[in-house]
Scaffold this active site. Structure first.
Site: not given
Ligand code: NAP
Length: 493
Positions: A168-169, A192-195, A267-268, A301, A396, A473
Site C-alpha cells: 500500500w505504500n 493483486k494490489p494491497a486491500s 522486494e522485502l 522500505c 522497521e 526491479e
C-alpha cells in the site's frame, strides 16, 4: 466543480475523471463484480471515511484471472516487440496525461501529501516509459563455438504467466515497476494490489485498457490475500511471482512456491542506516536525513530507520536537523502545504509509538514532536541519544520517527550499520573520497545513497541483499527477471 472558463477546481478527493475510481476487478478485459457481491472497503486515512470499495473475488474468479492470462500469453509473447513497446508508450502517455487525477487517487487511499503523490505517478510512469523502450532491445547472442561446424545461439523468451503482489505504500509505482517489464518481455500478468489501496491499481488497468493492452494480458484482482496467494503459488500456470511487501509474507510465498520451483522476485523489508561522518557537509547531511527519513511519512522500505552521526558532527547536525523537523507541516495530504500526511492505519501509529516509548525508556530524549494527538496523524518526531540496541534499530518503524545515535570511529559506524539481517538501502554522508569509497563498499545493502536520500529511478537496479529480498526491479536487470534464456546448439554446419 466546473468553471466558466472550462477549468475545474476540485473538491477534496474529487477527480476530474470520476470514472477512474472503479469498484470492479479487471479480468480477461472485463470489469467484474464479485460472485456473491462481497466488497472490501477502502478508507481515506485522513478522515477515516470509506471512499471506495473493491470486490472480494471468489476462488473461481481468481482462478479465471489466471486462465485469462494463460489464454492471452501466446499471442502477446509472439507480438512484435515494437508493437508491445508502442502499447506501453501509449500507456505511459495516458498515465502522465492523468497525473493529477492519479495523484489525487493515491492521496485519497494512501494519505500521502499530493506533492509526493504527483512524484509517485511520475516515478511509476517512468518504469512504463523505460520498458516501452527496452522491449525492442531484448537481444539474443551468437557465441563463437569452441568446435567447428556448430552455431551456438541464445534467445530470450518470456517467462510466461506472472503474478504481482504489491503493498500500500507506493500503490501505483509498485505495480508499474512489475507490470511494465513483464509486459515488455512478452509475459502476461495477474496483479493483486494491497486491500487498503486497490484504487490506483484499477485506475492503471483502465488506462492500460485504453492504451490497447489486449484482454487477459494484464488482470487486476482483489480479495482475501491468503486465498489469492495460495492460488498463485500452487498454480502450475503461474511461472513467476514478483512480490513487494513484508519479509514475513515474502518468506511464506517462497515456501509455498518451492514445490514448483517457481521463479521469484522478492522486494522485502528494509532497515536502512544513514551514516553521517565528521567530514560531511552539514546542509547536505540534514537534507539527506530529511528526505531519507520523512518521505511518505516514513512509510518507505528504503526509509532511513537508524541515523548514526559521528561524535564530531553530532551536536551541530542535531541543532539544524531539529529546526528542520519541527518546521515540517503535519496534516491532510490534500493541503498543498502538508509535508507529513496520516499513517495508513491505527496499527501503523501504534507501532511508531511503541518504538518511541521504548527509545525514551532506554534513555533517548525527544527534541521535536511526540505522540499522536489522535487519528492517524503522527507528528514528525526527533530523538537524540538513542541507545544502539533500541527496538527501532531492529525493526522497521515505518513512520515519521527519526532516531539519532552517536558513534565514534568509521569502523564502529560501519559495524552498527551492518548489524541487521536486512540489507535494502543505506545512506552515507561524507566529503572525504576515501571514506565514501571504503564505507560504500563495506555496507551490506543492495543500494547506497551517497550524500543524497533520493536514489530510486526507473533506470537503476532496485533491490536488496540478506533478508531484504531477491532480484532487481528497474533497469535492464529488471527486464531480465521476466526472461528465460534459451540456448540453441546447431550442429552440422
Ligand atoms: P504485507 O502485509 O506483506 O502486504 C503486502 C502485500 O501482500 C499486500 O498486497 C497483501 O495483501 C499481500 N498479502 C498479505 N498476506 C498475504 C498472503 N498470505 N499471501 C499473499 N499475499 C499476501 O506488507 P505491508 O505491511 O502491506 O507493506 C509494508 C512492507 O513492505 C514493509 O516491510 C516494507 O519495507 C515492504 N516494502 C518493500 C519494498 C521493497 O521494494 N523492498 C517496497 C515497498 C514496501 P492485503 O493487503 O490484502 O493483506
Amino acid at each position: 466543480m466546473p468553471h466558466a472558463d472550462g477549468a475545474t477546481s476540485l473538491e477534496r478527493g474529487e477527480l476530474s475523471r470520476a470514472d477512474l475510481i472503479r469498484d470492479k476487478a479487471y479480468v480477461g478485459g472485463q470489469w467484474i463484480a464479485s460472485d456473491d457481491g462481497a466488497m472490501i472497503d477502502v478508507d481515506d486515512p485522513f478522515t477515516g471515511k470509506v471512499i471506495g470499495q473493491s470486490p472480494s473475488l471468489s476462488e473461481a474468479q481468481a482462478r479465471a484471472a489466471i486462465d485469462a492470462a494463460e489464454k492471452a500469453f501466446p499471442g502477446w509473447a509472439q507480438e512484435l516487440t515494437r508493437k508491445r513497446g508502442a502499447i506501453l508508450r501509449r500507456w505511459f502517455d495516458l498515465v502522465m496525461a492523468h497525473q493529477e487525477d492519479l495523484a489525487r487517487l493515491i492521496t485519497l487511499e494512501n494519505g500521502k501529501p499530493l506533492k509526493e503523490a504527483r512524484a509517485e505517478v511520475a516515478y511509476g510512469a517512468g518504469f512504463i516509459e523505460f520498458y516501452a523502450e527496452e522491449a525492442g532491445r531484448m537481444f539474443g547472442e551468437i557465441i563463437p563455438a569452441p568446435v567447428s561446424g556448430r552455431r551456438l545461439m541464445v534467445e530470450p523468451e518470456p517467462v510466461g504467466v506472472c503474478a504481482a503482489i504489491t503493498p500500500w505504500n507506493f500503490p501505483l509505482a509498485m505495480l508499474t515497476r512489475k507490470a511494465a517489464p513483464a509486459l515488455a518481455a512478452g509475459c502476461t500478468m495477474v496483479a493483486k494490489p494491497a486491500s487498503q489501496t486497490p484504487l490506483s491499481a484499477y485506475a492503471l488497468a483502465m488506462l492500460a485498457e485504453e492504451a490497447g493492452v489486449p484482454p487477459g494480458v494484464l488482470n487486476v484482482i482483489t480479495g482475501k490475500a491468503s486465498m489469492i496467494g495460495g492460488l498463485l503459488t500452487s498454480s502450475p500456470v503461474v511461472r513467476k511471482i514478483s512480490f513487494t511487501g513484508s519479509t514475513e509474507i515474502g518468506a511464506q510465498l517462497m515456501k509455498a512456491s518451492a514445490p514448483q520451483i517457481k521463479r521469484l522476485s522478492l522486494e522485502l523489508g528494509g532497515n536502512a542506516p544513514l551514516l553521517i561522518f565528521d567530514d560531511a557537509d552539514l546542509e547536505t547531511a540534514v537534507e539527506t536525513a530529511l528526505v531519507a527519513k520523512f518521505r511518505n511519512s516514513g512509510q518507505s522500505c528504503i526509509a532511513a530507520n537508524r541515523i548514526y552521526a559521528q561524535k564530531g558532527i553530532y551536536e551541530a547536525f542535531l541543532e539544524v536537523f531539529a529546526k528542520r523537523v519541527s518546521a515540517l507541516a503535519l496534516g491532510d495530504g490534500f493541503n498543498e502545504a502538508t509535508d507529513i500526511g496520516p499513517l495508513i492505519d491505527s496499527a501503523g501509529v501504534a507501532k511508531v509509538e511503541e518504538h518511541l516509548d521504548d527509545a525514551v525508556a532506554g534513555g533517548a530524549s525527544i527534541l521535536s514532536g511526540g505522540k499522536s494527538s489522535g487519528g492517524q496523524l503522527m507528528p514528525p518526531t526527533l530523538l537524540r541519544d538513542v541507545a544502539p540496541d533500541a527496538l527501532l534499530t531492529r525493526e522497521e518503524t515505518f513512520g515519521p520517527l527519526a532516531a539519532v545515535i552517536p558513534f565514534d570511529t568509521v569502523g564502529e559506524g560501519v559495524k552498527l550499520a551492518n548489524d541487521t539481517p536486512f540489507g535494502l538501502a543505506a545512506y552515507l554522508c561524507s566529503d572525504n573520497p576515501a571514506t565514501i569509497s571504503r564505507v560504500g563498499r563495506a555496507i551490506e545493502s543492495g543500494m547506497v545513497g551517497i550524500n543524497t536520500g533520493l536514489i530510486s529511478t526507473a533506470v537503476v537496479p532496485f533491490g536488496g541483499v540478506k533478508m531484504s529480498g531477491l532480484g532487481r526491479e528497474g533497469s535492464s536487470h529488471g527486464l531480465a527477471e521476466y526472461v528465460n534464456l534459451k540456448y540453441l546448439c546447431q550442429a552440422g554446419l
